[in-house]
Write an enzyme that holds these catalytic residues in place. Structure first.
Site, PDB file in Angstrom:
ATOM      1  N   LYS A  77      59.003  47.369  55.531  1.00 65.50           N
ATOM      2  CA  LYS A  77      59.601  46.210  56.190  1.00 65.50           C
ATOM      3  C   LYS A  77      59.276  46.233  57.681  1.00 65.50           C
ATOM      4  O   LYS A  77      59.417  47.278  58.332  1.00 65.50           O
ATOM      5  CB  LYS A  77      61.115  46.202  55.994  1.00 65.50           C
ATOM      6  CG  LYS A  77      61.842  45.009  56.637  1.00 65.50           C
ATOM      7  CD  LYS A  77      63.301  44.980  56.246  1.00 65.50           C
ATOM      8  CE  LYS A  77      64.150  45.962  57.022  1.00 65.50           C
ATOM      9  NZ  LYS A  77      64.316  45.572  58.458  1.00 65.50           N
ATOM     10  N   ASP A  82      60.806  40.785  58.111  1.00 69.30           N
ATOM     11  CA  ASP A  82      62.254  40.578  58.257  1.00 69.30           C
ATOM     12  C   ASP A  82      62.575  40.021  59.645  1.00 69.30           C
ATOM     13  O   ASP A  82      63.041  40.735  60.518  1.00 69.30           O
ATOM     14  CB  ASP A  82      62.953  41.920  58.021  1.00 69.30           C
ATOM     15  CG  ASP A  82      64.469  41.841  58.181  1.00 69.30           C
ATOM     16  OD1 ASP A  82      65.030  40.750  57.997  1.00 69.30           O
ATOM     17  OD2 ASP A  82      65.070  42.893  58.495  1.00 69.30           O
ATOM     18  N   LYS A  96      64.316  36.888  59.949  1.00 75.66           N
ATOM     19  CA  LYS A  96      65.575  36.138  59.823  1.00 75.66           C
ATOM     20  C   LYS A  96      65.561  34.850  60.647  1.00 75.66           C
ATOM     21  O   LYS A  96      66.432  34.614  61.477  1.00 75.66           O
ATOM     22  CB  LYS A  96      66.767  36.998  60.233  1.00 75.66           C
ATOM     23  CG  LYS A  96      66.962  38.273  59.419  1.00 75.66           C
ATOM     24  CD  LYS A  96      68.223  38.999  59.882  1.00 75.66           C
ATOM     25  CE  LYS A  96      68.445  40.288  59.109  1.00 75.66           C
ATOM     26  NZ  LYS A  96      67.481  41.343  59.496  1.00 75.66           N
ATOM     27  N   ASP A 107      66.928  28.302  63.067  1.00 76.75           N
ATOM     28  CA  ASP A 107      66.702  27.329  64.132  1.00 76.75           C
ATOM     29  C   ASP A 107      66.729  25.941  63.493  1.00 76.75           C
ATOM     30  O   ASP A 107      67.075  25.799  62.314  1.00 76.75           O
ATOM     31  CB  ASP A 107      65.360  27.609  64.823  1.00 76.75           C
ATOM     32  CG  ASP A 107      65.372  27.237  66.308  1.00 76.75           C
ATOM     33  OD1 ASP A 107      65.794  26.103  66.624  1.00 76.75           O
ATOM     34  OD2 ASP A 107      64.963  28.076  67.126  1.00 76.75           O
ATOM     35  N   THR A 136      75.274  42.858  56.697  1.00 79.47           N
ATOM     36  CA  THR A 136      76.057  43.969  56.165  1.00 79.47           C
ATOM     37  C   THR A 136      76.801  44.742  57.247  1.00 79.47           C
ATOM     38  O   THR A 136      77.577  45.647  56.943  1.00 79.47           O
ATOM     39  CB  THR A 136      75.172  44.946  55.371  1.00 79.47           C
ATOM     40  OG1 THR A 136      74.075  45.363  56.174  1.00 79.47           O
ATOM     41  CG2 THR A 136      74.653  44.284  54.108  1.00 79.47           C
ATOM     42  N   ARG A 172      67.160  54.765  57.462  1.00 79.26           N
ATOM     43  CA  ARG A 172      67.437  56.037  58.130  1.00 79.26           C
ATOM     44  C   ARG A 172      67.381  57.254  57.217  1.00 79.26           C
ATOM     45  O   ARG A 172      66.873  58.300  57.639  1.00 79.26           O
ATOM     46  CB  ARG A 172      68.797  55.952  58.826  1.00 79.26           C
ATOM     47  CG  ARG A 172      68.825  54.915  59.937  1.00 79.26           C
ATOM     48  CD  ARG A 172      70.227  54.662  60.434  1.00 79.26           C
ATOM     49  NE  ARG A 172      70.268  53.487  61.300  1.00 79.26           N
ATOM     50  CZ  ARG A 172      71.379  52.943  61.754  1.00 79.26           C
ATOM     51  NH1 ARG A 172      72.542  53.451  61.427  1.00 79.26           N
ATOM     52  NH2 ARG A 172      71.322  51.865  62.535  1.00 79.26           N
TER      53      ARG A 172
END
Length: 236
Positions: free
Chosen positions: A33, A60, A62, A65, A119, A210
């Site tokens: 990603k 990614d 997002k 607009d 999240t 992570r």
């Protein structure tokens, strides 16, 4: 189950660091990603470099607009040949339909998914920014809207996957961040689950950052996750 269900986010401040991590991964065993930090620092070139290394890329960014602006951004992103990209479902019906039409105009359209509720947010957090109702109610509503507008799926917490399935159906693609190993701290994610729990709840793709990218041996961690999920350890 897709053999490359795991998507590893290359959340690094520069292309060199991201590509160094990618060099330790097998593009036949995972996807990667590219998010805002890396894309702003390195631009579209890093996507092409990852493609050259055999990786399918989830872009990614997002987008959120006015419809024309998002349509233009989506068309440009789709032309990069990415596997998946996303927009914020809260941008509304006109924006979502414009994004769908823009992506469909390229020769090989990527999967286009909507972001429901981040999240990192809980019921109190969304109330403070003006959303009425709970996280669950908003996720369900935005998932239904996303499906009605012709998108392929949504990003949601795996904890929400059963609700989204009920709201949008079994063919809807669910991409779930907030995946942590049982021994990991949650970090800035509020709604987290383990990889096996996420799949059991109905997730199609797991974004696992992570636990892999900050590990001493990222390959070993990825292999462990794949064993947990019952995936072949041999590249397809």
């Amino acid at each position: 189950m897709d053999n490359k269900i795991v998507v590893v986010p290359l959340d690094f401040p520069d292309a060199a660091s991201a590509l160094a991590m990618a060099a330790r991964l097998d593009p036949r065993l995972c996807r990667v990603k590219v998010g805002k930090e890396l894309f702003v620092a390195a631009g579209p070139a890093v996507v092409e470099q990852l493609h050259q290394r055999g990786f399918e890329v989830f872009l990614d960014l997002k987008f959120h607009d006015i419809p024309n602006t998002v349509a233009g951004a989506c068309k440009s992103a789709a032309r990069l040949g990415v596997w998946m990209m996303n927009v914020h479902a809260s941008g509304g019906e006109a924006m979502l339909r414009a994004a769908r039409e823009a992506v469909a105009s390229v020769t090989k359209p990527p999967l286009l998914i909507g972001v429901t509720i981040l999240t990192s947010l809980d019921d109190e957090s969304i109330a403070r920014v003006g959303f009425s109702g709970s996280v669950r109610e908003n996720v369900e509503r935005l998932a239904r809207l996303t499906k009605e507008c012709g998108l392929d799926g949504v990003v949601c917490s795996a904890q929400e996957a059963p609700w989204v399935r009920a709201a949008a159906g079994t063919s809807f693609t669910l991409v779930t961040p907030g995946i942590r190993l049982a021994t990991d701290a949650k970090g800035d994610q509020v709604r987290t689950v383990t990889p096996a729990e996420a799949v059991k709840l109905g997730a199609d793709y797991l974004v696992i950052g992570r636990p892999i990218t900050r590990a001493t041996d990222p390959v070993a961690v990825l292999e462990g996750i794949r064993r947990e999920l019952g995936l072949s350890q041999e590249a397809a």
